[in-house]
Design an enzyme around this catalytic site. Structure first.
Site, PDB file in Angstrom:
ATOM      1  N   CYS A 100     -19.451  28.845  19.120  1.00 48.91           N
ATOM      2  CA  CYS A 100     -19.510  27.544  19.797  1.00 48.91           C
ATOM      3  C   CYS A 100     -18.202  27.154  20.488  1.00 48.91           C
ATOM      4  O   CYS A 100     -17.955  27.590  21.592  1.00 48.91           O
ATOM      5  CB  CYS A 100     -19.957  26.480  18.792  1.00 48.91           C
ATOM      6  N   ARG A 137     -27.462  16.553  23.828  1.00 47.10           N
ATOM      7  CA  ARG A 137     -26.823  17.704  23.175  1.00 47.10           C
ATOM      8  C   ARG A 137     -27.873  18.770  22.887  1.00 47.10           C
ATOM      9  O   ARG A 137     -29.060  18.455  22.738  1.00 47.10           O
ATOM     10  CB  ARG A 137     -26.155  17.273  21.861  1.00 47.10           C
ATOM     11  N   HIS A 212     -24.178  28.650  14.556  1.00 48.66           N
ATOM     12  CA  HIS A 212     -23.146  28.252  13.576  1.00 48.66           C
ATOM     13  C   HIS A 212     -23.243  29.005  12.253  1.00 48.66           C
ATOM     14  O   HIS A 212     -23.812  30.093  12.172  1.00 48.66           O
ATOM     15  CB  HIS A 212     -23.217  26.741  13.358  1.00 48.66           C
TER      16      HIS A 212
HETATM   17  N1  GLN Z   1     -17.052  20.682  21.698  1.00 47.72           N
HETATM   18  C1  GLN Z   1     -17.957  21.676  22.051  1.00 47.72           C
HETATM   19  C2  GLN Z   1     -19.303  21.210  22.589  1.00 47.72           C
HETATM   20  O1  GLN Z   1     -19.775  20.120  22.262  1.00 47.72           O
HETATM   21  C3  GLN Z   1     -18.149  22.589  20.874  1.00 47.72           C
HETATM   22  C4  GLN Z   1     -18.995  22.011  19.782  1.00 47.72           C
HETATM   23  C5  GLN Z   1     -19.047  22.879  18.580  1.00 47.72           C
HETATM   24  O2  GLN Z   1     -18.232  23.764  18.419  1.00 47.72           O
HETATM   25  N2  GLN Z   1     -19.989  22.629  17.725  1.00 47.72           N
HETATM   26  O3  GLN Z   1     -19.905  21.941  23.352  1.00 47.72           O
END
Ligand code: GLN
Length: 266
Positions: A100, A137, A212
């Site tokens: 990520c 998101r 993740h």
């Molecule tokens: N800040 C980054 C995004 O929102 C990474 C998020 C994350 O690593 N979970 O894309």
């Protein structure tokens, strides 16, 4: 060489700044699966206190996700000798998983929801952009089939079938690949950007992904591939790892496939 003579060092990038959504689980899984084969394993943090020389001792890199603010702090710290060390190691074939926020930093740049563009290391030919605070998101379970070569072939030989990964994603940024191979094709979920069906990237032996902390526990074949690849790189010997009891991981996979109406993949 017997297993007690083997030793691997896992380098965990910025454990306190970059470890969102259970990314610690990937490190624990890798450590456990190495130890259970009787191979000695050290986990060393690579953070603001760490001199660049430590990066050269690493056999497997693990980098987790981060919020935009933390990514900026990490990028400032990495610039210079640490970035050079990381680049040399990746180019030399040291395996790793970068999740990520980490791949966003390995690309050319990341444009956060608010504030200025964060310059990346440019190790991977990709860019990431957050479409803004009001944008949706990309959150949820994600399923993808690994297609990158030679990883897909290695995993197919291990599993006797196409390698399908179950993960969890949570990101605002969207990643667009340049001249770098995607890690996988999305079966369910968003992946890199929710538009082109690609997920992650694969370069040398570095796995970049939006998936993740359940990545290695739910897909233990990936952890074993990392261990095997690291041993081959370090000791230049073919390695076959003794199988472990993966009943729990298999149960978790079957349950997830059922939940996602993808029972044909389990
Ligand atoms: N800040 C980054 C995004 O929102 C990474 C998020 C994350 O690593 N979970 O894309």
């Amino acid at each position: 060489m017997n297993s007690e003579q083997l030793e691997l060092t896992i380098g965990w990038l910025y454990p306190t700044l970059m470890s969102t959504y259970g990314d610690r689980g990937n490190v624990i899984c890798l450590q456990q699966r190495t130890q259970r084969r009787g191979i000695r394993v050290n986990v060393i943090p690579l953070d603001q206190q760490t001199p660049a020389e430590q990066f050269y001792k690493v056999d497997i890199f693990m980098g987790g996700g981060a919020q935009d603010r933390q990514q900026e702090i990490v990028m400032r710290d990495l610039q210079g000798s640490k970035a050079n060390a990381l680049q040399e190691k990746i180019e030399g074939g040291t395996p790793g998983v970068f999740t990520c926020g980490s791949p966003q930093l390995l690309g050319h740049y990341y444009e956060p929801a608010l504030g200025k563009r964060i310059q990346g290391l440019g190790l991977l030919d990709l860019v990431s952009k957050h479409p803004g605070v009001d944008a949706r998101r990309c959150i949820g379970n994600v399923v993808f089939e690994i297609t990158a070569s030679p990883l897909a072939q290695d995993l197919k030989a291990m599993l006797g079938k196409n390698p399908v990964v179950i993960g969890f994603e949570n990101h605002g940024g969207r990643t667009y690949l340049g001249n770098v191979e995607p890690l996988a094709q999305v079966v369910k979920g968003y992946g890199n950007n929710g538009e082109d069906g690609t997920e992650g990237a694969f370069y040398r032996n570095a796995i970049a992904t939006y998936s993740h902390g359940p990545l290695l526990p739910k897909n233990p074949f990936l952890a074993d591939w990392l261990i095997q690849t690291a041993l081959k790189q370090k000791y230049h010997i073919p390695v076959s790892l003794e199988p472990l009891d993966d009943t729990l991981a298999t149960k978790a996979r079957v349950a997830m496939f059922q939940r996602l109406s993808l029972t044909n993949l389990s």
